[in-house]
Motif scaffolding. Sequence first.
Motif, PDB file in Angstrom:
ATOM      1  N   ASP A  94       1.007  -0.825  -0.255  1.00 23.16           N
ATOM      2  CA  ASP A  94      -0.169  -0.137  -0.231  1.00 23.16           C
ATOM      3  C   ASP A  94       0.539   1.658   0.135  1.00 23.16           C
ATOM      4  OD1 ASP A  94      -2.276  -1.887  -0.553  1.00 23.16           O
ATOM      5  OD2 ASP A  94      -2.733  -1.228   2.372  1.00 23.16           O
ATOM      6  N   ILE A  95       1.622   1.836   1.441  1.00 23.45           N
ATOM      7  CA  ILE A  95       2.820   2.067   0.656  1.00 23.45           C
ATOM      8  C   ILE A  95       3.221   2.986  -0.757  1.00 23.45           C
ATOM      9  CG2 ILE A  95       5.085   3.200   1.970  1.00 23.45           C
ATOM     10  CD1 ILE A  95       3.978   1.975   4.535  1.00 23.45           C
ATOM     11  N   SER A  96       3.539   1.837  -0.659  1.00 25.33           N
ATOM     12  CA  SER A  96       4.573   1.565  -2.413  1.00 25.33           C
ATOM     13  C   SER A  96       3.728   2.059  -3.587  1.00 25.33           C
ATOM     14  CB  SER A  96       4.616  -0.217  -3.005  1.00 25.33           C
ATOM     15  OG  SER A  96       6.060   0.085  -4.273  1.00 25.33           O
ATOM     16  N   ALA A  97       2.304   1.676  -3.388  1.00 25.00           N
ATOM     17  CA  ALA A  97       1.357   1.933  -4.708  1.00 25.00           C
ATOM     18  C   ALA A  97       0.976   3.710  -3.995  1.00 25.00           C
ATOM     19  CB  ALA A  97       0.199   1.520  -4.204  1.00 25.00           C
ATOM     20  N   ALA A  98       1.022   4.266  -3.178  1.00 25.92           N
ATOM     21  CA  ALA A  98       0.890   5.158  -2.724  1.00 25.92           C
ATOM     22  C   ALA A  98       2.155   6.407  -3.220  1.00 25.92           C
ATOM     23  CB  ALA A  98       0.894   5.450  -0.827  1.00 25.92           C
ATOM     24  N   ALA A  99       2.994   5.878  -3.338  1.00 24.00           N
ATOM     25  CA  ALA A  99       4.413   6.321  -4.265  1.00 24.00           C
ATOM     26  C   ALA A  99       4.020   6.437  -4.972  1.00 24.00           C
ATOM     27  CB  ALA A  99       5.343   5.539  -3.698  1.00 24.00           C
ATOM     28  N   VAL A 100       3.717   6.196  -6.034  1.00 23.77           N
ATOM     29  CA  VAL A 100       3.290   5.886  -7.535  1.00 23.77           C
ATOM     30  C   VAL A 100       1.914   7.392  -7.228  1.00 23.77           C
ATOM     31  CG1 VAL A 100       1.975   5.043  -9.776  1.00 23.77           C
ATOM     32  CG2 VAL A 100       3.713   3.816  -7.842  1.00 23.77           C
ATOM     33  N   LEU A 101       1.142   6.736  -6.478  1.00 25.56           N
ATOM     34  CA  LEU A 101      -0.181   8.307  -6.318  1.00 25.56           C
ATOM     35  C   LEU A 101       0.604   9.400  -6.238  1.00 25.56           C
ATOM     36  CD1 LEU A 101      -2.884   8.523  -6.382  1.00 25.56           C
ATOM     37  CD2 LEU A 101      -3.454   7.913  -4.054  1.00 25.56           C
ATOM     38  N   ILE A 102       1.390   9.379  -4.905  1.00 26.24           N
ATOM     39  CA  ILE A 102       2.185  11.003  -5.152  1.00 26.24           C
ATOM     40  C   ILE A 102       2.457  11.640  -6.043  1.00 26.24           C
ATOM     41  CG2 ILE A 102       3.632  12.168  -3.255  1.00 26.24           C
ATOM     42  CD1 ILE A 102       2.598  10.041  -1.210  1.00 26.24           C
ATOM     43  N   VAL A 103       3.505  11.357  -6.674  1.00 25.75           N
ATOM     44  CA  VAL A 103       4.227  11.159  -7.539  1.00 25.75           C
ATOM     45  C   VAL A 103       3.700  11.557  -8.604  1.00 25.75           C
ATOM     46  CG1 VAL A 103       5.879  10.598  -9.764  1.00 25.75           C
ATOM     47  CG2 VAL A 103       6.553   9.893  -7.218  1.00 25.75           C
ATOM     48  N   SER A 104       1.908  10.449  -9.319  1.00 29.33           N
ATOM     49  CA  SER A 104       1.320  11.064 -10.543  1.00 29.33           C
ATOM     50  C   SER A 104       1.063  12.349  -9.701  1.00 29.33           C
ATOM     51  CB  SER A 104       0.847   9.290 -10.573  1.00 29.33           C
ATOM     52  OG  SER A 104       1.200   8.744 -10.979  1.00 29.33           O
ATOM     53  N   VAL A 105      -0.284  12.242  -8.945  1.00 27.14           N
ATOM     54  CA  VAL A 105      -0.929  13.796  -8.365  1.00 27.14           C
ATOM     55  C   VAL A 105       0.010  14.533  -8.869  1.00 27.14           C
ATOM     56  CG1 VAL A 105      -1.754  15.373  -6.646  1.00 27.14           C
ATOM     57  CG2 VAL A 105      -2.327  12.972  -7.004  1.00 27.14           C
ATOM     58  N   THR A 106       1.207  15.400  -8.359  1.00 28.92           N
ATOM     59  CA  THR A 106       2.000  15.970  -7.984  1.00 28.92           C
ATOM     60  C   THR A 106       2.708  15.963  -9.191  1.00 28.92           C
ATOM     61  OG1 THR A 106       3.275  15.555  -6.169  1.00 28.92           O
ATOM     62  CG2 THR A 106       4.707  16.688  -7.523  1.00 28.92           C
ATOM     63  N   ALA A 107       2.510  15.179 -10.860  1.00 24.43           N
ATOM     64  CA  ALA A 107       2.738  15.599 -11.975  1.00 24.43           C
ATOM     65  C   ALA A 107       1.862  15.985 -12.134  1.00 24.43           C
ATOM     66  CB  ALA A 107       3.597  14.001 -13.294  1.00 24.43           C
ATOM     67  N   ALA A 108       0.794  15.140 -12.068  1.00 23.45           N
ATOM     68  CA  ALA A 108      -0.975  15.961 -13.157  1.00 23.45           C
ATOM     69  C   ALA A 108      -0.788  18.051 -12.980  1.00 23.45           C
ATOM     70  CB  ALA A 108      -1.784  15.042 -12.033  1.00 23.45           C
ATOM     71  N   ILE A 109      -0.390  18.170 -11.487  1.00 25.21           N
ATOM     72  CA  ILE A 109      -0.587  19.388 -11.381  1.00 25.21           C
ATOM     73  C   ILE A 109       0.379  19.862 -11.752  1.00 25.21           C
ATOM     74  CG2 ILE A 109       0.091  21.116  -9.308  1.00 25.21           C
ATOM     75  CD1 ILE A 109      -1.250  18.694  -7.012  1.00 25.21           C
ATOM     76  N   ILE A 110       1.407  19.637 -12.086  1.00 28.38           N
ATOM     77  CA  ILE A 110       2.385  20.537 -13.084  1.00 28.38           C
ATOM     78  C   ILE A 110       2.301  20.263 -14.072  1.00 28.38           C
ATOM     79  CG2 ILE A 110       4.579  20.010 -14.023  1.00 28.38           C
ATOM     80  CD1 ILE A 110       5.453  18.791 -10.844  1.00 28.38           C
ATOM     81  N   GLY A 111       1.565  19.405 -14.574  1.00 29.46           N
ATOM     82  CA  GLY A 111       0.599  19.249 -15.971  1.00 29.46           C
ATOM     83  C   GLY A 111      -0.728  20.471 -16.301  1.00 29.46           C
ATOM     84  N   ILE A 112      -1.027  21.180 -14.995  1.00 22.75           N
ATOM     85  CA  ILE A 112      -2.240  21.743 -14.925  1.00 22.75           C
ATOM     86  C   ILE A 112      -1.338  23.231 -15.170  1.00 22.75           C
ATOM     87  CG2 ILE A 112      -4.000  22.926 -13.326  1.00 22.75           C
ATOM     88  CD1 ILE A 112      -4.333  19.903 -12.608  1.00 22.75           C
TER      89      ILE A 112
END
Length: 116
Positions: A94-112
């Motif tokens: 779960d923690i490992s998956a959370a890391a992917v989610l954190i990075v993905s959301v951060t990338a999406a915010i940068i994209g915005i």
Amino acid sequence: MKNVFIAKRLLSFKYACNGIRHLWKKEINFRIHIFAGILVAALGWLVEITRTKWMLIIVCVGIVLAAEAFNSAIERICDVVSPEKNRQIKIIKDISAAAVLIVSVTAAIIGIFIFC
């Protein structure tokens, strides 16, 4: 001696390419992230973003793909270490998956920020 060094480096690239092939074949989330990266690149090309924005996009896509690869590797290790259900292994996954989610959301915010 120099030829051995070069041969070993070439083998390391071969192993890395094998890993990418495995991710592509077996990990749906990796393919989803690749598809998202292609869409973002197409949008960047369409709106003619600056070189600096391209660099940010490339870094974001690379980090997301690397995070997904790390997550997949961690999950595989956990499955080898403990094939049966294990509460601690679940938390690790779960923690490992959370890391992917954190990075993905951060990338999406940068994209915005880049596209809006």
